[in-house]
Design a protein around this motif. Structure first.
Motif, short mmCIF file in Angstrom:
data_model
loop_
_atom_site.label_atom_id
_atom_site.label_comp_id
_atom_site.label_asym_id
_atom_site.label_seq_id
_atom_site.Cartn_x
_atom_site.Cartn_y
_atom_site.Cartn_z
N SER A 1 0.82 -1.21 0.00
CA SER A 1 0.00 0.00 0.00
C SER A 1 0.86 1.26 0.00
N PHE A 2 2.08 1.18 0.60
CA PHE A 2 2.96 2.35 0.63
C PHE A 2 3.45 2.69 -0.78
N TRP A 3 3.87 1.68 -1.55
CA TRP A 3 4.43 1.96 -2.86
C TRP A 3 3.36 2.23 -3.91
N GLU A 4 2.20 1.61 -3.77
CA GLU A 4 1.14 1.86 -4.74
C GLU A 4 0.48 3.21 -4.52
N GLY A 5 0.34 3.61 -3.26
CA GLY A 5 -0.23 4.92 -2.97
C GLY A 5 -1.74 4.92 -3.12
N HIS A 6 -2.32 6.08 -2.88
CA HIS A 6 -3.77 6.26 -2.98
C HIS A 6 -4.06 7.53 -3.75
N THR A 7 -5.27 7.62 -4.28
CA THR A 7 -5.71 8.83 -4.99
C THR A 7 -6.04 9.92 -3.98
N LEU A 8 -5.37 11.04 -4.10
CA LEU A 8 -5.56 12.13 -3.15
C LEU A 8 -6.79 12.94 -3.52
N PRO A 9 -7.57 13.35 -2.55
CA PRO A 9 -8.74 14.20 -2.85
C PRO A 9 -8.30 15.62 -3.19
N ASP A 10 -9.20 16.37 -3.80
CA ASP A 10 -8.92 17.76 -4.12
C ASP A 10 -8.83 18.59 -2.85
N LEU A 11 -8.00 19.63 -2.89
CA LEU A 11 -7.89 20.53 -1.75
C LEU A 11 -9.17 21.34 -1.59
N PRO A 12 -9.57 21.62 -0.37
CA PRO A 12 -10.79 22.42 -0.18
C PRO A 12 -10.60 23.84 -0.66
N ASN A 13 -11.67 24.42 -1.10
CA ASN A 13 -11.66 25.80 -1.58
C ASN A 13 -12.77 26.58 -0.88
N PRO A 14 -12.56 26.94 0.39
CA PRO A 14 -13.64 27.59 1.15
C PRO A 14 -13.92 29.00 0.62
N LYS A 15 -15.16 29.38 0.75
CA LYS A 15 -15.56 30.72 0.33
C LYS A 15 -15.19 31.74 1.41
N VAL A 16 -14.77 32.90 0.96
CA VAL A 16 -14.43 33.99 1.87
C VAL A 16 -15.68 34.85 2.08
N ALA A 17 -16.06 35.00 3.34
CA ALA A 17 -17.26 35.77 3.65
C ALA A 17 -17.03 36.54 4.94
N ALA A 18 -17.65 37.68 5.04
CA ALA A 18 -17.54 38.50 6.24
C ALA A 18 -18.41 37.90 7.33
N ALA A 19 -17.80 37.61 8.49
CA ALA A 19 -18.51 36.90 9.54
C ALA A 19 -19.65 37.73 10.12
N ILE A 20 -19.36 38.94 10.52
CA ILE A 20 -20.38 39.76 11.17
C ILE A 20 -21.35 40.34 10.15
N ASP A 21 -20.81 40.77 9.01
CA ASP A 21 -21.68 41.41 8.02
C ASP A 21 -22.71 40.44 7.46
N ASP A 22 -22.31 39.17 7.28
CA ASP A 22 -23.22 38.19 6.70
C ASP A 22 -24.00 37.41 7.75
N SER A 23 -23.82 37.71 9.02
CA SER A 23 -24.50 36.97 10.08
C SER A 23 -25.59 37.85 10.70
N ASP A 24 -26.44 37.19 11.46
CA ASP A 24 -27.50 37.89 12.19
C ASP A 24 -26.93 38.37 13.52
N ILE A 25 -26.83 39.67 13.70
CA ILE A 25 -26.24 40.25 14.90
C ILE A 25 -27.06 39.92 16.15
N ASN A 26 -28.32 39.54 15.96
CA ASN A 26 -29.16 39.21 17.12
C ASN A 26 -28.65 37.96 17.83
N TYR A 27 -28.06 37.02 17.07
CA TYR A 27 -27.52 35.83 17.70
C TYR A 27 -26.34 36.18 18.61
N LEU A 28 -25.52 37.16 18.19
CA LEU A 28 -24.42 37.58 19.03
C LEU A 28 -24.93 38.23 20.31
#
Length: 296
Positions: free
Chosen positions: A224-251
């Motif tokens: 298994s070491f020499w044959e290896g495995h198929t690596l998944p794609d790297l994550p590509n998270p979206k950039v978003a403003a935490a406070i601007d896009d959230s409901d301030i009432n929850y805070l």
């Protein structure tokens, strides 16, 4: 020729035809037998067959139409095109909705998928974990045939319907319309099939991580070491403003639990907003954007 009225041959022939209750019965020619050209049972008809659903939606339609005749499929397609299906609700292993029909009150349709116990569901999740980029395929609604067999049903199984309409057939026109609507919604929202199985996208991601962690703890062999495995794609998270896009009432609600007075709560929220502004304004990406704006 007083008092006589000359009649044409057609009028004389018409007068000799037998009459009954002011209705003339005439033979308009030999009867011809009309052969039906409608598709066989289970075959899709109309324009809906050309509509592109996701693999999940196509499997739902396939397991439904296999038990329906062409007439009910055609009328169900009309109901689907006319938006007669409303109130779709996802349950565990089932989906219910209402279909407006010929009566004043809509009919209730209950769509029951093939039963899956805990062992079969774990096998489904293991299949997703073992498939390269399995979670990505699930998030995009591009489930493989093996995943569809586990989560929706294999081609030999059927989706069962319970409708309150008078039609006692296995799949009525209201059931056909329901299947198309569910297929459309599963195409637009791939996580709907997971919700139907009582898992959800977030829960599945956590479960898949346990599968990967368990696999990493297993010792690797030389092969298994020499044959290896198929690596998944790297994550590509979206950039978003935490406070601007959230409901301030929850805070406010969260800080209310740790604040003695409303004034302390307001000050805490204000401090968090100030810290957020300072951190985002000094972030490297933000400085690059500001520099570009100054050059313009």
């Amino acid at each position: 020729m007083r008092g006589r009225v000359l009649m044409s041959d057609e009028a004389q022939g018409a007068s000799r035809r037998p009459r009954m209750d002011n209705v003339i019965y005439a033979n308009f020619g030999a009867k011809t037998q009309v052969t039906s050209t409608e598709p066989e049972k289970g075959e899709q008809t109309g324009r809906i067959r050309q509509k592109r659903f996701s693999p999940t939606g196509n499997r739902v339609v396939q397991l439904t139409l296999k038990n329906a005749d062409s007439g009910r499929i055609r009328r169900g397609e009309d109901y689907y095109r006319n938006d007669n299906v409303t109130g779709v609700q996802v349950l565990e292993g089932r989906i219910s909705c209402k279909v407006a029909g010929s009566q004043n009150e809509p009919f209730d349709v209950l769509m029951t998928f093939p039963y899956r116990g805990s062992e079969k569901l774990r096998a489904a999740y293991a299949t997703i974990a073992e498939t390269p980029n399995g979670m990505k395929l699930v998030r995009e609604g591009r489930l493989t045939s093996a995943m569809l067999d586990h989560l929706i049903g294999d081609p030999d199984e059927s989706i069962y319907f319970d409708c309150t309409c008078p039609d006692r057939t296995l799949v009525c026109k209201h059931a056909v319309a329901t299947a198309y609507v569910v297929a459309e919604k599963m195409t637009a929202n791939p996580s709907m099939v997971l919700d139907m199985r009582g898992q959800g996208m977030a829960g599945l991601e956590a479960l898949i991580n346990t599968f990967h962690t368990r696999g990493e703890e297993e010792p690797e062999t030389n092969e298994s070491f020499w044959e290896g495995h198929t690596l998944p794609d790297l994550p590509n998270p979206k950039v978003a403003a935490a406070i601007d896009d959230s409901d301030i009432n929850y805070l406010h609600r969260a800080l209310r639990l740790v604040s003695y007075t409303s004034l302390e709560q307001l000050r805490a929220v204000s401090d968090i907003e100030d810290m957020y502004e300072i951190l985002t304004s000094t972030h490297p990406s933000q400085r690059i954007d500001d520099d570009d704006a100054d050059e313009e």
